[in-house]
Scaffold this active site. Structure first.
Site, PDB file in Angstrom:
ATOM      1  N   MET A  89      -8.019  -3.634  17.162  1.00 17.14           N
ATOM      2  CA  MET A  89      -9.470  -3.750  17.068  1.00 17.14           C
ATOM      3  C   MET A  89      -9.861  -4.501  17.854  1.00 17.14           C
ATOM      4  O   MET A  89     -10.629  -4.080  18.648  1.00 17.14           O
ATOM      5  CB  MET A  89      -9.804  -3.340  16.099  1.00 17.14           C
ATOM      6  CG  MET A  89      -9.234  -1.782  15.224  1.00 17.14           C
ATOM      7  SD  MET A  89      -9.015  -0.247  16.222  1.00 17.14           S
ATOM      8  CE  MET A  89      -7.499   0.244  15.074  1.00 17.14           C
ATOM      9  N   GLY A 108      -4.372   2.209  14.036  1.00 19.02           N
ATOM     10  CA  GLY A 108      -5.289   1.737  12.730  1.00 19.02           C
ATOM     11  C   GLY A 108      -5.042   3.550  12.110  1.00 19.02           C
ATOM     12  O   GLY A 108      -5.136   2.899  10.599  1.00 19.02           O
ATOM     13  N   GLN A 109      -5.014   4.377  12.401  1.00 18.49           N
ATOM     14  CA  GLN A 109      -5.175   5.708  11.152  1.00 18.49           C
ATOM     15  C   GLN A 109      -3.906   6.352  11.824  1.00 18.49           C
ATOM     16  O   GLN A 109      -2.177   6.285  12.703  1.00 18.49           O
ATOM     17  CB  GLN A 109      -5.791   6.939  11.623  1.00 18.49           C
ATOM     18  CG  GLN A 109      -6.889   6.133  11.631  1.00 18.49           C
ATOM     19  CD  GLN A 109      -8.473   6.808  11.607  1.00 18.49           C
ATOM     20  OE1 GLN A 109      -7.814   7.867  10.731  1.00 18.49           O
ATOM     21  NE2 GLN A 109      -8.851   6.839  13.050  1.00 18.49           N
ATOM     22  N   LYS A 114       0.909  -1.659   0.120  1.00 16.45           N
ATOM     23  CA  LYS A 114       0.314   0.550   0.179  1.00 16.45           C
ATOM     24  C   LYS A 114       0.643   1.067  -0.358  1.00 16.45           C
ATOM     25  O   LYS A 114       0.419   1.997  -1.112  1.00 16.45           O
ATOM     26  CB  LYS A 114      -0.453  -0.447   1.093  1.00 16.45           C
ATOM     27  CG  LYS A 114      -1.832  -1.136   1.621  1.00 16.45           C
ATOM     28  CD  LYS A 114      -3.249  -0.594   2.021  1.00 16.45           C
ATOM     29  CE  LYS A 114      -2.023  -0.852   3.523  1.00 16.45           C
ATOM     30  NZ  LYS A 114      -2.486  -1.839   3.617  1.00 16.45           N
ATOM     31  N   CYS A 130     -11.842   3.704  16.794  1.00 21.13           N
ATOM     32  CA  CYS A 130     -10.939   2.844  16.514  1.00 21.13           C
ATOM     33  C   CYS A 130      -9.606   2.701  17.808  1.00 21.13           C
ATOM     34  O   CYS A 130      -9.809   1.185  18.519  1.00 21.13           O
ATOM     35  CB  CYS A 130      -9.869   3.908  16.124  1.00 21.13           C
ATOM     36  SG  CYS A 130      -8.470   3.498  15.231  1.00 21.13           S
ATOM     37  N   MET A 131      -9.638   3.324  18.694  1.00 26.14           N
ATOM     38  CA  MET A 131      -8.837   3.728  20.130  1.00 26.14           C
ATOM     39  C   MET A 131      -8.945   3.880  21.282  1.00 26.14           C
ATOM     40  O   MET A 131      -7.992   3.869  21.888  1.00 26.14           O
ATOM     41  CB  MET A 131      -7.190   4.359  19.465  1.00 26.14           C
ATOM     42  CG  MET A 131      -6.704   4.219  18.650  1.00 26.14           C
ATOM     43  SD  MET A 131      -6.607   2.273  18.267  1.00 26.14           S
ATOM     44  CE  MET A 131      -5.535   1.758  19.704  1.00 26.14           C
TER      45      MET A 131
HETATM   46  S1  SF4 Z   1       2.771   2.337   7.386  1.00 29.11           S
HETATM   47 FE1  SF4 Z   1       1.387   0.859   7.416  1.00 29.11          FE
HETATM   48  S2  SF4 Z   1       0.419   0.694   5.216  1.00 29.11           S
HETATM   49 FE2  SF4 Z   1       2.325   2.406   5.908  1.00 29.11          FE
HETATM   50  S3  SF4 Z   1       3.994   1.318   4.235  1.00 29.11           S
HETATM   51 FE3  SF4 Z   1       4.085   1.294   6.712  1.00 29.11          FE
HETATM   52  S4  SF4 Z   1       2.707  -0.400   7.018  1.00 29.11           S
HETATM   53 FE4  SF4 Z   1       2.206  -0.018   4.997  1.00 29.11          FE
END
Ligand code: SF4
Length: 753
Positions: A339, A376-377, A81, A170-171
C-alpha cells in the site's frame, strides 16, 4: 507429546512480534503438535493476501482450532491472527438474523421481510431513475463465486456498471501499473522467487506486520544465505526495516525520484541488459510509447543520486549502493511492494518505476527475479481483479469499453446483444460521491466496511445516511461502522460456514471448504444475491444452487482468455493445495513463471526468446518515463506535519474480526499517534497525553506514543481502531489513472487536549 494451547499462543505471539529477526523453526515444530480435533477441513486463512493454507479443526459442529497446512506455500506456518481464527466464529456481535431500520432503530425481521424491502427499494429506484441509480460495493474478501454472481446480476441483469469493490482502495495502482507496463494484471512470479533472490527490495511495504508469513520466508532466505541483501525503502522504522542491510528512510512522497535515481546509476554504470532492451522493450511517456532508449537515458540525467538525495533527505551513497546491489549482473533481484506505493495519487507511476528497474536489467521472468505486488486481502486477486468486478472491467481481462469483450460476456451470460452498458460505471470514490449527490439511490455493500475504511470518511458516512439514500449491508457482524449506517443489515455466513475459491497474491487459487453450517439464520452471500436476483426478475441469470455451479460457469468465462484456468476443476482444487493460472487443460501443472517459455502455456514452444510479453503490442513491455511528483497535500504553516496510516500485526483492516479475539483485542487495538521524540519535545507532549489531530477534512483525538520509529515531522496512526478512525483525516483525492485514493500522505496540525 502435546504442547498446551497457552504455551503455543505465547510462542506464536513471540514469533509474530519478532518475526523480523527470529527463527521460525520453533514455531513450525510447535504447530505440528497442536491438534486433537475430530475432523479437519482444508481451508485458507481469512485475512491477508498471503493466502496461508490451513486446516479447520471441527469439534461438535464448531470450529475449535486451526493448524497450518504443511503442504501449502506456508509450510504449516500461520501468524498469530491466523492461528486465532476460531474465535471470530461465535463472537457476541455475530449477526444471526436480518435487521431493518424502523423509526431510526434496528428491529429484527424475517428474511422474507428484509429481502422484500431490499428488492422493492431497488426496483423502485431502477424504474424511476434508471439502472445507474443503484450500485454494488464488494470486497477482496468475498469468495470468487459470490463476487462473480454480484457482477453478473448488476452488469447483465440490472444493467448498471456501478459495480465496485474495496480493492480500489488497496491494489488499483498495482493493477494499472501492471497493465500499463505488461498489458495485463498480476505478478509474473510466485513466492518461490523469494527463495532464489540475491537482493530483495521491499518498498512501501511493512511485510513483517502486514504479510508475516511472506516476511518469514524472506527471513528464511536470509538465514540460508548470508550474502542475500535486503533493502527496505520506507519513511518509518518498522519491524521490516530491522532486518534491512540498508534502510532508505526517505521523505514521504519522494520515492519516484529515488527509483529514477536507482535507474540512473544502473544505466550510468552499465548494469543494463542491452539484448533484453533491444528485443523486449519499448519506451513511453504519458500514454504513448513513442520514446527511445536514448530519450530514457536523457530523462534519467536529472536524477543524479546527489541531487535526489537532497530532495529525499537520504544519503546519495545509499542510493548508489542499493542500485548496485539490484543491478549487479548475475544477481537475482525480487522487489515487493504494497500500500505504501499504491495508496498514492502517483501510485501507478511508482509501480511503473519499479517495473523499469527489472526491465532494463533483464531481471524478470527468472526464478528469483520478479516485480511482485503484495495484496492486502485474501481474494483481492481472484474475485475482483481477475473476475472483473470493478466498474470498468468484465471477467478475465475484458473491459467494458471494448465492444468485442462485452459481446463475449453477453454470449457467455446468454443475454441479448447490447445488454451490457458500454459506459464504465463509477469507481469507488465517485460511487460514494454519487450517493452524496443523491444520484445513486440504493447501494448494496457486501463484506466490507466503507463507513470506516474510506478516506475522508466523515463525508461518506454522511452520504450513507443522507435522506433518500438506501443502504443494504450484508455482514457477519453488527454493529460495524458501516452496518450502523444501514437501512437493512443482512446476516452473512462467515469463513468456514461456506465454500468458495480465494486467489492469493501469487496467482494461486485455493478452495475453502465448508466446515460447519452458518450460525443462526445467516446465509452465504451467493445465496442472498441469487435471492435478490430472483426478486428483481433475473432468476434465470443467477440460477445457481451451489458455488460449484458458479465455478462451472467461471471456467467457461475464463476459457480462451489470457487468464485461462479452465483446467482448474473443482475436483483438482479439492485435491490440491492451490493451483496457479494460466492452466488451460486439466493435465496442465499450472504456471509459476508467467510470460516465460516452458512455463507459461500461452508462450509457444518455438518462440525464439525465453520471454514473451504477449499481452502487449509486438510482445514488448514498456519502460515508462515518469518524473518525480509530490503528494497532493504537503505540510505547510497551518498543517505542519505529514500524516500517514498503515497496518500493525495484531489486527486486520477495520478489526471487525480481530477485535473479537481476546488476545488481539488486548493487544494494540487502540490507534495511537506516533511522534518522533524531537517533535514531541517541540510540542511539549509526552507518552500517554491526548492530542487532537486535524486535517483539512476532519479531526480525531488519539493518545500519544513517542517513538523513534517515526520520522521527524511524520505522524503515524494504524488503521484498525473503530473508535478512533484514522480516515476522518485522510485525503480522498485519487490517482488519475487507477482512481485509488491517497491514503498514505496528507497534512495535519496537532493540538494537546
Ligand atoms: S494469510 Fe496472512 S494473516 Fe493469515 S496466517 Fe497467513 S500471514 Fe497471517
Amino acid at each position: 507429546m502435546g504442547v498446551s494451547r497457552r504455551r503455543f499462543l505465547e510462542i506464536t505471539a513471540a514469533a509474530s512480534a519478532v518475526g523480523a529477526i527470529g527463527s521460525t523453526r520453533s514455531l513450525e515444530a510447535m504447530a505440528a503438535q497442536v491438534g486433537g480435533s475430530t475432523k479437519w477441513v482444508k481451508s485458507v486463512c481469512r485475512y491477508c493476501g498471503t493466502g496461508c493454507g490451513l486446516y479447520i479443526g471441527v469439534e461438535n459442529g464448531k470450529v475449535a482450532s486451526v493448524k497450518g497446512d504443511r503442504d501449502n506455500h506456508n509450510v504449516g506456518l500461520l501468524c498469530l491472527k491466523g492461528f486465532l481464527l476460531p474465535q471470530i466464529m461465535g463472537a457476541p456481535d455475530r449477526l444471526q438474523h436480518p435487521l431493518i431500520r424502523r423509526d431510526g432503530k434496528f428491529v429484527r425481521a424475517t428474511w422474507d421481510e428484509a429481502m422484500t424491502l431490499v428488492a422493492g427499494r431497488f426496483r423502485e429506484a431502477i424504474d424511476k431513475f434508471g439502472p445507474d441509480a443503484v450500485g454494488f460495493y464488494g470486497s477482496g474478501q468475498g469468495l470468487t463465486e459470490e463476487t462473480y454472481v454480484a457482477n453478473k446480476l448488476f452488469k447483465a441483469g440490472i444493467r448498471t456498471n456501478n459495480v465496485e469493490g474495496n480493492p480500489r482502495l488497496c491494489m488499483a495502482s498495482a493493477v494499472a501499473g501492471y497493465v500499463q507496463t505488461f498489458g495485463m494484471d498480476e505478478p509474473m512470479g510466485t513466492y518461490e522467487d523469494i527463495d532464489h533472490a540475491d537482493v530483495i527490495l521491499l518498498i512501501g511495504s511493512n511485510a513483517a506486520e502486514a504479510h508475516p508469513i511472506i516476511f518469514q520466508r524472506v527471513v528464511r532466505r536470509r538465514e540460508n544465505n548470508r550474502n542475500v541483501k535486503i533493502v527496505v525503502m520506507d519513511p518509518r522504522v518498522t519491524p521490516t526495516t530491522r532486518i534491512a542491510d540498508l534502510h532508505l528512510a526517505f521523505k514521504p512522497g519522494t520515492d519516484l525520484a529515488i527509483l529514477n535515481a536507482m535507474a540512473h546509476v544502473i544505466v550510468k554504470e552499465g548494469m543494463v541488459d542491452e539484448d533484453f532492451i533491444k528485443t523486449h522493450l519499448v519506451f513511453g511517456q504519458g500514454t504513448e510509447t513513442d520514446k527511445s532508449w536514448d530519450d530514457y537515458k536523457a530523462f534519467l540525467a536529472e536524477y543524479a543520486p546527489e541531487r535526489v538525495a537532497k530532495e529525499a533527505e537520504v544519503k546519495a551513497e545509499d542510493i548508489v549502493t542499493v542500485a548496485r546491489w539490484f543491478g549487479e549482473k548475475g544477481r537475482k533481484a525480487t522487489s515487493m511492494w504494497c500500500m505504501g506505493l499504491n495508496q498514492r495519487t502517483k501510485g501507478v507511476w511508482a509501480n511503473n518505476l519499479v517495473h523499469n528497474l527489472h526491465l532494463v536489467t533483464g531481471k524478470i521472468g527468472i526464478p528469483g527475479s520478479t516485480p511482485f505486488s503484495l495484496t492486502g486481502q485474501p481474494n483481492a486477486c481472484g474475485g475482483v481483479r481477475d473476475g472483473g468486478a470493478l466498474s470498468h472491467l468484465l471477467p478475465y481481462g475484458r473491459v467494458i469499453a471494448n465492444e468485442q469483450h462485452r459481446a463475449q460476456m453477453e454470449a457467455i451470460w446468454k443475454v441479448p446483444a447490447g445488454t451490457i452498458q458500454p459506459k464504465p460505471g463509477l469507481p469507488t470514490i465517485d460511487l460514494f460521491r454519487s450517493l452524496e449527490e443523491g444520484k445513486l439511490k440504493c447501494l448494496y455493500v457486501m463484506t466490507t466496511n466503507p463507513g470506516q475504511s474510506l478516506p475522508n470518511v466523515n463525508r461518506y458516512r454522511a452520504a450513507m445516511r443522507r435522506e433518500g439514500a438506501f443502504v443494504v449491508v450484508a455482514e457477519a457482524y453488527h454493529p460495524t461502522r458501516t452496518s450502523e449506517l444501514a437501512d437493512v443489515v443482512l446476516p452473512a455466513a462467515l469463513w468456514a460456514e461456506k465454500e468458495g475459491v480465494y486467489g492469493c497474491a501469487e496467482r494461486r487459487y485455493q478452495l475453502l471448504e465448508q466446515a460447519i453450517p452458518p450460525l443462526g439464520e445467516a446465509k452465504p452471500d451467493m445465496e442472498i444475491l441469487c435471492d435478490l436476483g430472483r426478486r428483481l426478475g433475473h432468476g434465470a441469470l443467477v440460477p445457481f444452487k451451489t458455488p460449484n455451479d458458479v465455478w462451472d460457469e467461471i471456467l467457461v468465462a475464463c476459457k480462451g482468455t489470457r487468464y485461462d484456468f479452465s483446467g482448474m476443476t473443482r475436483e483438482r482444487l479439492r485435491q490440491t493445495h492451490g493451483l496457479f493460472w494460466p492452466m488451460p487443460t486439466v493435465g496442465h501443472p499450472g504456471t509459476q513463471l508467467r510470460f516465460v517459455k516452458g512455463d507459461d502455456p500461452l508462450v509457444p514452444a518455438d518462440h525464439p526468446y525465453r520471454i514473451k510479453f504477449y499481452a502487449r503490442p509486438n510482445d514488448r513491455a514498456v519502460v515508462w518515463l515518469r518524473p518525480q511528483q509530490q503528494a497532493e497535500e504537503l505540510p505547510d504553516a497551518e498543517y505542519p506535519f505529514f500524516y500517514t496510516t498503515g497496518r500493525d500485526i495484531e489486527h486486520w483492516h477495520t478489526a471487525t474480526m480481530t477485535r473479537n479475539v481476546k488476545e488481539l483485542r488486548h493487544a494494540n487495538l487502540e490507534s495511537m499517534a506516533q511522534f518522533h521524540p524531537k517533535d514531541a519535545a517541540k510540542l511539549g507532549i509526552k507518552q500517554g497525553d491526548s492530542v487532537k489531530l486535524t486535517s483539512r477534512r476532519g479531526e480525531e483525538t488519539f493518545r500519544v506514543k513517542v517513538t523513534d520509529n517515526s520520522r521527524e515531522g511524520l505522524i503515524y496512526v494504524h488503521m484498525h481502531d473503530p473508535d478512533r478512525m484514522c480516515n476522518r483525516l485522510t485525503n480522498d483525492v485519487v490517482d488519475p489513472v487507477s482512481r485509488q485514493p491517497e491514503f498514505k500522505i496528507c497534512a495535519v496540525k496537532v493540538a494537546k487536549v
